[in-house]
Design an enzyme around this catalytic site. Structure first.
Site, PDB file in Angstrom:
ATOM      1  CD  GLU A 165      -3.010  -1.485   2.301  1.00  0.00           C
ATOM      2  OE1 GLU A 165      -3.006  -0.485   3.288  1.00  0.00           O
ATOM      3  OE2 GLU A 165      -3.460  -2.482   2.353  1.00  0.00           O
ATOM      4  CG  ASN A 206      -0.414  -6.916  -1.620  1.00  0.00           C
ATOM      5  OD1 ASN A 206      -0.884  -7.441  -2.509  1.00  0.00           O
ATOM      6  ND2 ASN A 206      -0.914  -6.962  -0.338  1.00  0.00           N
ATOM      7  CG  HIS A 242      -9.488  -5.922   1.024  1.00  0.00           C
ATOM      8  ND1 HIS A 242     -10.006  -7.328   1.436  1.00  0.00           N
ATOM      9  CD2 HIS A 242      -8.365  -5.896   0.760  1.00  0.00           C
ATOM     10  CE1 HIS A 242      -8.692  -7.602   2.077  1.00  0.00           C
ATOM     11  NE2 HIS A 242      -7.662  -6.810   1.794  1.00  0.00           N
ATOM     12  CD  GLU A 271      -4.163  -8.020   1.522  1.00  0.00           C
ATOM     13  OE1 GLU A 271      -5.265  -7.396   2.080  1.00  0.00           O
ATOM     14  OE2 GLU A 271      -3.252  -7.724   1.604  1.00  0.00           O
ATOM     15  CG  ASP A 273     -12.551  -9.478   1.686  1.00  0.00           C
ATOM     16  OD1 ASP A 273     -12.302  -8.394   0.968  1.00  0.00           O
ATOM     17  OD2 ASP A 273     -11.903  -9.390   2.905  1.00  0.00           O
TER      18      ASP A 273
HETATM   19  O1  9MR Z   1      -6.876  -9.125   8.207  1.00  0.00           O
HETATM   20  C1  9MR Z   1      -5.761  -8.026   9.136  1.00  0.00           C
HETATM   21  C2  9MR Z   1      -6.743  -7.609  10.206  1.00  0.00           C
HETATM   22  O2  9MR Z   1      -6.834  -8.622  11.136  1.00  0.00           O
HETATM   23  C3  9MR Z   1      -6.188  -6.530  10.882  1.00  0.00           C
HETATM   24  O3  9MR Z   1      -6.883  -5.827  11.999  1.00  0.00           O
HETATM   25  C4  9MR Z   1      -6.033  -5.197   9.991  1.00  0.00           C
HETATM   26  C5  9MR Z   1      -5.292  -3.911  10.404  1.00  0.00           C
HETATM   27  O4  9MR Z   1      -5.286  -2.938   9.472  1.00  0.00           O
HETATM   28  O5  9MR Z   1      -5.088  -5.639   8.655  1.00  0.00           O
HETATM   29  C6  9MR Z   1      -5.947  -6.749   8.244  1.00  0.00           C
HETATM   30  O6  9MR Z   1      -5.347  -7.188   6.965  1.00  0.00           O
HETATM   31  C7  9MR Z   1      -4.996  -6.088   6.021  1.00  0.00           C
HETATM   32  C8  9MR Z   1      -3.888  -6.251   5.170  1.00  0.00           C
HETATM   33  O7  9MR Z   1      -2.654  -6.597   6.082  1.00  0.00           O
HETATM   34  C9  9MR Z   1      -3.415  -5.423   4.283  1.00  0.00           C
HETATM   35  N1  9MR Z   1      -4.730  -5.108   3.341  1.00  0.00           N
HETATM   36  C10 9MR Z   1      -5.956  -4.487   4.172  1.00  0.00           C
HETATM   37  C11 9MR Z   1      -6.199  -5.895   4.887  1.00  0.00           C
HETATM   38  C12 9MR Z   1      -7.523  -5.656   5.684  1.00  0.00           C
HETATM   39  O8  9MR Z   1      -7.542  -4.431   6.463  1.00  0.00           O
END
Ligand code: 9MR
Length: 355
Positions: A165, A206, A242, A271, A273
């Site tokens: 990001e 990513n 997402h 990722e 969903d």
């Molecule tokens: O799935 C992850 C969640 O458990 C955490 O609380 C969150 C914190 O920002 O991060 C989530 O995973 C993220 C991933 O690392 C990067 N892309 C976005 C995902 C969803 O927030």
């Protein structure tokens, strides 16, 4: 497996009849067996790809969930266990407990592991985010972090999200601590340090909102093209995916994947969903299934799209409801680990491509 009866099955049915038992349960068992035989992971492998699910450490104690994940998928990504706050909670003090737990689980289940993530603006330990660093100091902190983490997982993690990001929606660089302190050179250096620590690992950038064409994916296209021209070790582009039904399907997703592949890098859906506005209903779930099928087909249409990972596989464990209140039901299995229409859509797409 074909549904024609084998000689043994016919004999078994005859024996059951003789014993006064109904034949129907036997036919049902054949169907169940058929499903048990080909998992999403196996169907993906027939196309030369993987199909994974993220897992967060606490979920490993949910035995049904962890077992089904281990059975149905052939790859996993730690949801949090390899992030900076977890791996280097104090400067120079490394803790691989959470990441190792997932690697060990994955080994036991025969899954391969995507590493996530070496560098991100979020979930940094406070010693790092609250420090006032010179460019040289932060560069050496970043180099040490990447080197230690990648070396620890050498041979155990097949691909790394090296930088996560790093751009804004308009395609400019995100003003994270690394950009503000070091400038944009931190990206190429991070890739070089990761490559030096494990030359075999596939190294990715990513991000989210890059699945379709647009300013943000254009920026990555330009960046990756430049990195390749500069001979920086970059192997792949991760599209998080997402998605949300209310925002529409990504514009020209297949063409977008293809243009990155044409730069000479792999692409992965990292990722996935697809959330809906709650309550979900049959219409929303049907549209969601259609989208899961479209994402899968977009990847399958491009040789260098190497795999798909869902961000958790069941609505039982998902990051969405806490971040987007009133939204959710984003995954192919429901809270009770029962398939939703999305599962069949993925399965059908993989089956068609692998036959
Ligand atoms: O799935 C992850 C969640 O458990 C955490 O609380 C969150 C914190 O920002 O991060 C989530 O995973 C993220 C991933 O690392 C990067 N892309 C976005 C995902 C969803 O927030």
């Amino acid at each position: 497996m074909r549904r024609t009866r084998t000689r043994a099955a016919t004999l078994a049915a005859a024996t059951a009849l003789l014993a006064g038992l109904a034949v129907a349960p036997a036919a049902h068992a054949v169907t169940a067996h058929h499903h048990a035989e080909t998992t999403l992971g196996q169907l993906a492998e027939r196309t030369g790809r993987y199909f994974g699910s993220a897992v967060d450490n606490p979920e490993l104690t949910d035995t049904d969930y962890a077992n089904l994940l281990g059975k149905e998928f052939d790859a996993t990504t730690p949801g949090n266990g390899m992030k900076w706050y977890a791996t280097e909670p104090q400067r120079g003090v490394f803790d691989f407990t959470a990441g190792d737990e997932i690697v060990n689980y994955a080994r036991a289940k025969g899954l391969k592991v995507r590493g996530h993530t070496l560098l991100w603006h979020s979930q940094l330990p406070s010693w790092l985010s609250s420090g006032a660093w010179t460019a040289d100091e932060l560069r050496s902190i970043l180099k040490n972090h990447i080197t230690q983490v990648v070396k620890h997982y050498k041979g155990k993690v097949f691909a790394w999200d090296v930088a996560n990001e790093i751009t804004n929606e308009d395609g400019t660089y995100r003003e994270n601590i690394f950009y503000k302190t070091i400038g944009p050179s931190y990206i190429a250096d991070a890739l070089r340090w990761a490559h030096a620590a494990d030359p075999k690992a596939k190294l990715y950038l990513n991000d989210y909102n890059v699945e379709g064409t647009g300013a943000k994916s254009d920026a990555y296209y330009t960046l990756i093209k430049q990195l390749k021209a500069d001979r920086v070790p970059i192997d792949g582009f991760g599209m998080q995916a997402h998605l949300a039904l209310q925002y529409g399907f990504p514009y020209q997703m297949r063409q977008n994947i293809q243009r990155f592949a044409d730069l000479g890098v792999d692409v992965a859906i990292t990722e996935l969903d697809i959330r809906v506005i709650l309550p979900s209903d049959a219409t929303k779930l049907a549209q969601q299934a259609d989208w899961y099928g479209r994402v899968t087909n977009a990847c399958l249409a491009v040789r260098r799209c190497v795999g798909i990972t869902v961000w958790g596989y069941s609505d039982r464990h998902s990051w969405i409801p806490s971040v987007f209140p009133g939204e959710g039901a984003a995954l192919p299995w429901d809270e009770n680990l029962v398939h939703k229409p999305a599962y069949d859509a993925i399965r059908n797409a993989l089956t068609a491509a692998g036959s």
